[in-house]
Write an enzyme that holds these catalytic residues in place. Structure first.
Site, PDB file in Angstrom:
ATOM      1  N   CYS A   1       4.152   9.321   0.206  1.00  0.00           N
ATOM      2  CA  CYS A   1       2.765   9.736   0.037  1.00  0.00           C
ATOM      3  C   CYS A   1       2.726  10.723  -1.109  1.00  0.00           C
ATOM      4  O   CYS A   1       3.504  11.684  -1.131  1.00  0.00           O
ATOM      5  CB  CYS A   1       2.259  10.383   1.335  1.00  0.00           C
ATOM      6  SG  CYS A   1       0.618  11.080   1.149  1.00  0.00           S
TER       7      CYS A   1
ATOM      8  N   ASN B   1       9.076   4.302   3.509  1.00  0.00           N
ATOM      9  CA  ASN B   1       9.126   3.890   4.910  1.00  0.00           C
ATOM     10  C   ASN B   1      10.469   3.226   5.169  1.00  0.00           C
ATOM     11  O   ASN B   1      11.118   2.737   4.253  1.00  0.00           O
ATOM     12  CB  ASN B   1       8.042   2.846   5.186  1.00  0.00           C
ATOM     13  CG  ASN B   1       6.657   3.405   5.033  1.00  0.00           C
ATOM     14  OD1 ASN B   1       6.115   3.419   3.934  1.00  0.00           O
ATOM     15  ND2 ASN B   1       6.083   3.864   6.111  1.00  0.00           N
TER      16      ASN B   1
ATOM     17  N   ARG C   1       0.830  -1.220   0.000  1.00  0.00           N
ATOM     18  CA  ARG C   1       0.000   0.000   0.000  1.00  0.00           C
ATOM     19  C   ARG C   1       0.861   1.265   0.000  1.00  0.00           C
ATOM     20  O   ARG C   1       0.981   1.953  -1.008  1.00  0.00           O
ATOM     21  CB  ARG C   1      -0.945  -0.032   1.213  1.00  0.00           C
ATOM     22  CG  ARG C   1      -2.060   0.965   1.173  1.00  0.00           C
ATOM     23  CD  ARG C   1      -1.678   2.379   1.528  1.00  0.00           C
ATOM     24  NE  ARG C   1      -1.092   2.522   2.860  1.00  0.00           N
ATOM     25  CZ  ARG C   1      -0.527   3.649   3.295  1.00  0.00           C
ATOM     26  NH1 ARG C   1      -0.479   4.715   2.525  1.00  0.00           N
ATOM     27  NH2 ARG C   1       0.013   3.713   4.497  1.00  0.00           N
ATOM     28  N   ASP C   2       1.504   1.581   1.119  1.00  0.00           N
ATOM     29  CA  ASP C   2       2.290   2.825   1.192  1.00  0.00           C
ATOM     30  C   ASP C   2       3.398   2.785   0.140  1.00  0.00           C
ATOM     31  O   ASP C   2       3.698   3.780  -0.518  1.00  0.00           O
ATOM     32  CB  ASP C   2       2.901   2.978   2.604  1.00  0.00           C
ATOM     33  CG  ASP C   2       3.276   4.407   2.945  1.00  0.00           C
ATOM     34  OD1 ASP C   2       3.578   5.177   2.011  1.00  0.00           O
ATOM     35  OD2 ASP C   2       3.290   4.763   4.130  1.00  0.00           O
TER      36      ASP C   2
ATOM     37  N   HIS D   1       5.341   4.669  12.656  1.00  0.00           N
ATOM     38  CA  HIS D   1       5.309   4.593  11.184  1.00  0.00           C
ATOM     39  C   HIS D   1       6.293   5.658  10.694  1.00  0.00           C
ATOM     40  O   HIS D   1       5.963   6.834  10.637  1.00  0.00           O
ATOM     41  CB  HIS D   1       3.865   4.871  10.721  1.00  0.00           C
ATOM     42  CG  HIS D   1       3.664   4.911   9.239  1.00  0.00           C
ATOM     43  ND1 HIS D   1       2.942   3.961   8.549  1.00  0.00           N
ATOM     44  CD2 HIS D   1       4.044   5.814   8.305  1.00  0.00           C
ATOM     45  CE1 HIS D   1       2.887   4.273   7.261  1.00  0.00           C
ATOM     46  NE2 HIS D   1       3.552   5.404   7.087  1.00  0.00           N
TER      47      HIS D   1
ATOM     48  N   HIS E   1       8.891   7.192   8.002  1.00  0.00           N
ATOM     49  CA  HIS E   1       9.526   7.287   6.675  1.00  0.00           C
ATOM     50  C   HIS E   1      10.996   7.639   6.918  1.00  0.00           C
ATOM     51  O   HIS E   1      11.376   8.132   7.986  1.00  0.00           O
ATOM     52  CB  HIS E   1       8.792   8.322   5.818  1.00  0.00           C
ATOM     53  CG  HIS E   1       7.467   7.789   5.328  1.00  0.00           C
ATOM     54  ND1 HIS E   1       7.284   7.304   4.057  1.00  0.00           N
ATOM     55  CD2 HIS E   1       6.283   7.632   5.961  1.00  0.00           C
ATOM     56  CE1 HIS E   1       6.032   6.877   3.931  1.00  0.00           C
ATOM     57  NE2 HIS E   1       5.398   7.065   5.065  1.00  0.00           N
TER      58      HIS E   1
HETATM   59  P1  HMG Z   1     -13.165  14.198  -2.099  1.00  0.00           P
HETATM   60  O1  HMG Z   1     -12.974  14.685  -3.509  1.00  0.00           O
HETATM   61  O2  HMG Z   1     -13.203  15.230  -1.015  1.00  0.00           O
HETATM   62  O3  HMG Z   1     -14.434  13.251  -1.985  1.00  0.00           O
HETATM   63  O4  HMG Z   1     -12.007  13.160  -1.801  1.00  0.00           O
HETATM   64  P2  HMG Z   1     -15.929  13.484  -2.344  1.00  0.00           P
HETATM   65  O5  HMG Z   1     -16.706  12.727  -1.334  1.00  0.00           O
HETATM   66  O6  HMG Z   1     -16.226  14.948  -2.571  1.00  0.00           O
HETATM   67  O7  HMG Z   1     -16.073  12.725  -3.766  1.00  0.00           O
HETATM   68  C1  HMG Z   1     -15.458  13.185  -4.965  1.00  0.00           C
HETATM   69  C2  HMG Z   1     -15.345  12.053  -5.949  1.00  0.00           C
HETATM   70  O8  HMG Z   1     -14.489  11.022  -5.433  1.00  0.00           O
HETATM   71  C3  HMG Z   1     -16.660  11.361  -6.258  1.00  0.00           C
HETATM   72  O9  HMG Z   1     -16.544  10.827  -7.585  1.00  0.00           O
HETATM   73  C4  HMG Z   1     -16.660  10.199  -5.293  1.00  0.00           C
HETATM   74  O10 HMG Z   1     -17.467   9.155  -5.728  1.00  0.00           O
HETATM   75  C5  HMG Z   1     -15.190   9.792  -5.308  1.00  0.00           C
HETATM   76  P3  HMG Z   1     -17.124  11.631  -8.851  1.00  0.00           P
HETATM   77  O11 HMG Z   1     -18.572  11.853  -8.522  1.00  0.00           O
HETATM   78  O12 HMG Z   1     -16.349  12.915  -8.968  1.00  0.00           O
HETATM   79  O13 HMG Z   1     -16.868  10.680  -9.989  1.00  0.00           O
HETATM   80  N1  HMG Z   1     -14.783   9.139  -4.073  1.00  0.00           N
HETATM   81  C6  HMG Z   1     -14.253   7.889  -3.998  1.00  0.00           C
HETATM   82  N2  HMG Z   1     -13.964   6.987  -4.955  1.00  0.00           N
HETATM   83  C7  HMG Z   1     -13.432   5.816  -4.519  1.00  0.00           C
HETATM   84  N3  HMG Z   1     -13.153   5.530  -3.230  1.00  0.00           N
HETATM   85  C8  HMG Z   1     -13.440   6.422  -2.273  1.00  0.00           C
HETATM   86  C9  HMG Z   1     -14.005   7.661  -2.638  1.00  0.00           C
HETATM   87  N4  HMG Z   1     -14.385   8.761  -1.948  1.00  0.00           N
HETATM   88  C10 HMG Z   1     -14.858   9.638  -2.833  1.00  0.00           C
HETATM   89  N5  HMG Z   1     -13.157   6.125  -0.989  1.00  0.00           N
HETATM   90  C11 HMG Z   1     -10.888  11.400  -0.646  1.00  0.00           C
HETATM   91  C12 HMG Z   1     -11.835  12.579  -0.525  1.00  0.00           C
HETATM   92  C13 HMG Z   1     -10.437  10.985   0.743  1.00  0.00           C
HETATM   93  C14 HMG Z   1     -11.615  10.253  -1.316  1.00  0.00           C
HETATM   94  C15 HMG Z   1      -9.702  11.806  -1.526  1.00  0.00           C
HETATM   95  O14 HMG Z   1      -9.141  12.969  -0.978  1.00  0.00           O
HETATM   96  C16 HMG Z   1      -8.637  10.747  -1.642  1.00  0.00           C
HETATM   97  O15 HMG Z   1      -8.868   9.676  -2.177  1.00  0.00           O
HETATM   98  N6  HMG Z   1      -7.430  11.044  -1.183  1.00  0.00           N
HETATM   99  C17 HMG Z   1      -6.310  10.125  -1.285  1.00  0.00           C
HETATM  100  C18 HMG Z   1      -5.633  10.054   0.003  1.00  0.00           C
HETATM  101  C19 HMG Z   1      -4.539   9.002  -0.031  1.00  0.00           C
HETATM  102  O16 HMG Z   1      -4.749   7.891  -0.456  1.00  0.00           O
HETATM  103  N7  HMG Z   1      -3.354   9.397   0.447  1.00  0.00           N
HETATM  104  C20 HMG Z   1      -2.288   8.473   0.612  1.00  0.00           C
HETATM  105  C21 HMG Z   1      -2.552   7.518   1.744  1.00  0.00           C
HETATM  106  S1  HMG Z   1      -2.333   8.259   3.350  1.00  0.00           S
HETATM  107  C22 HMG Z   1      -0.657   8.073   3.654  1.00  0.00           C
HETATM  108  O17 HMG Z   1       0.092   7.648   2.807  1.00  0.00           O
HETATM  109  C23 HMG Z   1      -0.165   8.391   5.036  1.00  0.00           C
HETATM  110  C24 HMG Z   1       0.120   7.144   5.893  1.00  0.00           C
HETATM  111  O18 HMG Z   1       1.037   6.283   5.258  1.00  0.00           O
HETATM  112  C25 HMG Z   1       0.705   7.590   7.243  1.00  0.00           C
HETATM  113  C26 HMG Z   1       1.848   8.577   7.019  1.00  0.00           C
HETATM  114  O19 HMG Z   1       2.902   8.213   6.496  1.00  0.00           O
HETATM  115  O20 HMG Z   1       1.587   9.746   7.342  1.00  0.00           O
HETATM  116  C27 HMG Z   1      -1.164   6.358   6.179  1.00  0.00           C
HETATM  117 MG    MG Z   2       3.162   6.545   5.214  1.00  0.00          MG
END
Ligand code: HMG
Ligand code: MG
Length: 306
Positions: free
Chosen positions: A244, A253, A15-16, A211, A213
């Site tokens: 990310c 990481n 995933r990450d 966690h 990086h």
């Molecule tokens: P948004 O645009 O605010 O959502 O995104 P919305 O509810 O307004 O919906 C907009 C569109 O997105 C719609 O589609 C929804 O259906 C779709 P449209 O009508 O335009 O065709 N949608 C989705 N589709 C699939 N799956 C969903 C979903 N939700 C809405 N779950 C949202 C909000 C959170 C979805 C967006 O901002 C997003 O996907 N962000 C990605 C965040 C991400 O994956 N970041 C990386 C992971 S976190 C990380 O790496 C950190 C971590 O490792 C810890 C660390 O290191 O810090 C965990």
């Molecule tokens: Mg991370």
């Protein structure tokens, strides 16, 4: 010193690790990576995320990957679910393809919350609330991540109080465990200790993980200080994959191989076979056409070649 005798690693590589890769990685390669990790003895694997494919195209095959993995008894498979749309997608599959654990991811920085999940910290908690309710109703474990717990690419240093505040909010909606994340890999050990301490003010030692990086090469030092505090759970990434997409310049990481080498050298059990883990890292690195980003893996591979 409270050093643990056993450590649990969650490999977040599928995933990450892969979310940050520009080149498409076929579902079959992700599935093979999961299989190799479990064959190496990993009991916790973060498989994919149910986020918007417009935001993170690499994770667009989430359902396919969850459907194709051959599960091994005793292994916990987790996925990221930032909202109900993601949770519903994760639960749309037959029950045997459901995750064992979901991860909701909040941030200790408002700016990062906006960039990463398009909402404020307070709004994110409201989005996670029904996700946690659904998870509890379906007997699925709930982990939370606190991104930018030490520093933020947009706001700079983050005070430990903010970590405590987010931990309290997460606890309030039923999150059972929190991961304290150095998203951009800039923290040094004392900063790490302060952030972990803040989380430990809210959560039990058995419900907090690190966690880290490794952008600035500090992650092993940060892991060591966490161990000295009694923290015994860490997210690591095979071959040091990761980053990310919303944290520019942040690298992967800490490599699982490096952490396993350090832990085994300290007589701490992980249940992981380092040689098989190195093979898993080599497999995915070969696919990505690069060398594993792990000093321990590089050393062992050189020795094998030599
Ligand atoms: P948004 O645009 O605010 O959502 O995104 P919305 O509810 O307004 O919906 C907009 C569109 O997105 C719609 O589609 C929804 O259906 C779709 P449209 O009508 O335009 O065709 N949608 C989705 N589709 C699939 N799956 C969903 C979903 N939700 C809405 N779950 C949202 C909000 C959170 C979805 C967006 O901002 C997003 O996907 N962000 C990605 C965040 C991400 O994956 N970041 C990386 C992971 S976190 C990380 O790496 C950190 C971590 O490792 C810890 C660390 O290191 O810090 C965990
Ligand atoms: Mg991370």
């Amino acid at each position: 010193m409270n050093m643990p005798l056993k450590v649990k690693l969650v490999d977040v590589g599928p995933r990450d690790g892969l979310q940050n890769e520009k080149q498409p990685v076929p579902a079959s390669v992700k599935v093979e990576l999961v299989h190799r990790l479990q064959a190496a003895g990993l009991k916790d694997i973060e498989v994919t995320s149910f986020v918007s494919p417009k935001w993170v195209p690499q994770m667009g095959d989430n359902a396919q990957v969850m459907a194709q993995i051959q599960r091994q008894a005793g292994v916990r498979y987790s996925v990221l679910t930032p909202n109900m749309k993601g949770m519903e997608a994760a639960l749309a599959a037959p029950r045997d393809q459901w995750p064992d654990e979901i991860v909701v991811f909040a941030a200790a920085s408002e700016a990062f919350s906006q960039r990463n999940i398009n909402c404020s910290i307070a709004e994110s908690i409201e989005r996670f609330r029904p996700v946690c309710e659904a998870a509890l109703a379906h007997n699925i474990a709930i982990r939370g991540a606190i991104s930018c717990a030490m520093a933020c690419p947009y706001e700079g240093e983050i005070a430990p109080e903010r970590v405590g505040m987010v931990a309290r909010l997460l606890k309030g909606i039923g999150v059972q465990h929190v991961g304290v994340a150095d998203t951009i890999g800039v923290a040094t050990p004392l900063k790490t200790q302060r952030a972990l301490d803040a989380a430990l003010g809210i959560y039990d030692i058995n419900d907090v993980s690190g966690h880290f990086h490794d952008t600035y090469g500090q992650a092993l030092g940060n892991t060591l200080i966490a161990l000295q505090m009694g923290v015994w759970q860490f997210d690591t990434s095979v071959a040091g994959l990761g980053g990310c997409p919303y944290a520019k310049g942040a690298t992967g990481n800490v490599a699982s191989e490096d952490v396993v080498y350090m832990l085994h050298g300290m007589g701490i059990e992980t249940g992981i076979d380092l040689d098989k883990l190195i093979d898993a890292g080599k497999f995915i690195s070969d696919f990505l056409d690069r060398k594993p980003n792990s000093r321990a893996a590089t050393a062992v591979l050189n020795k094998r070649a030599g």
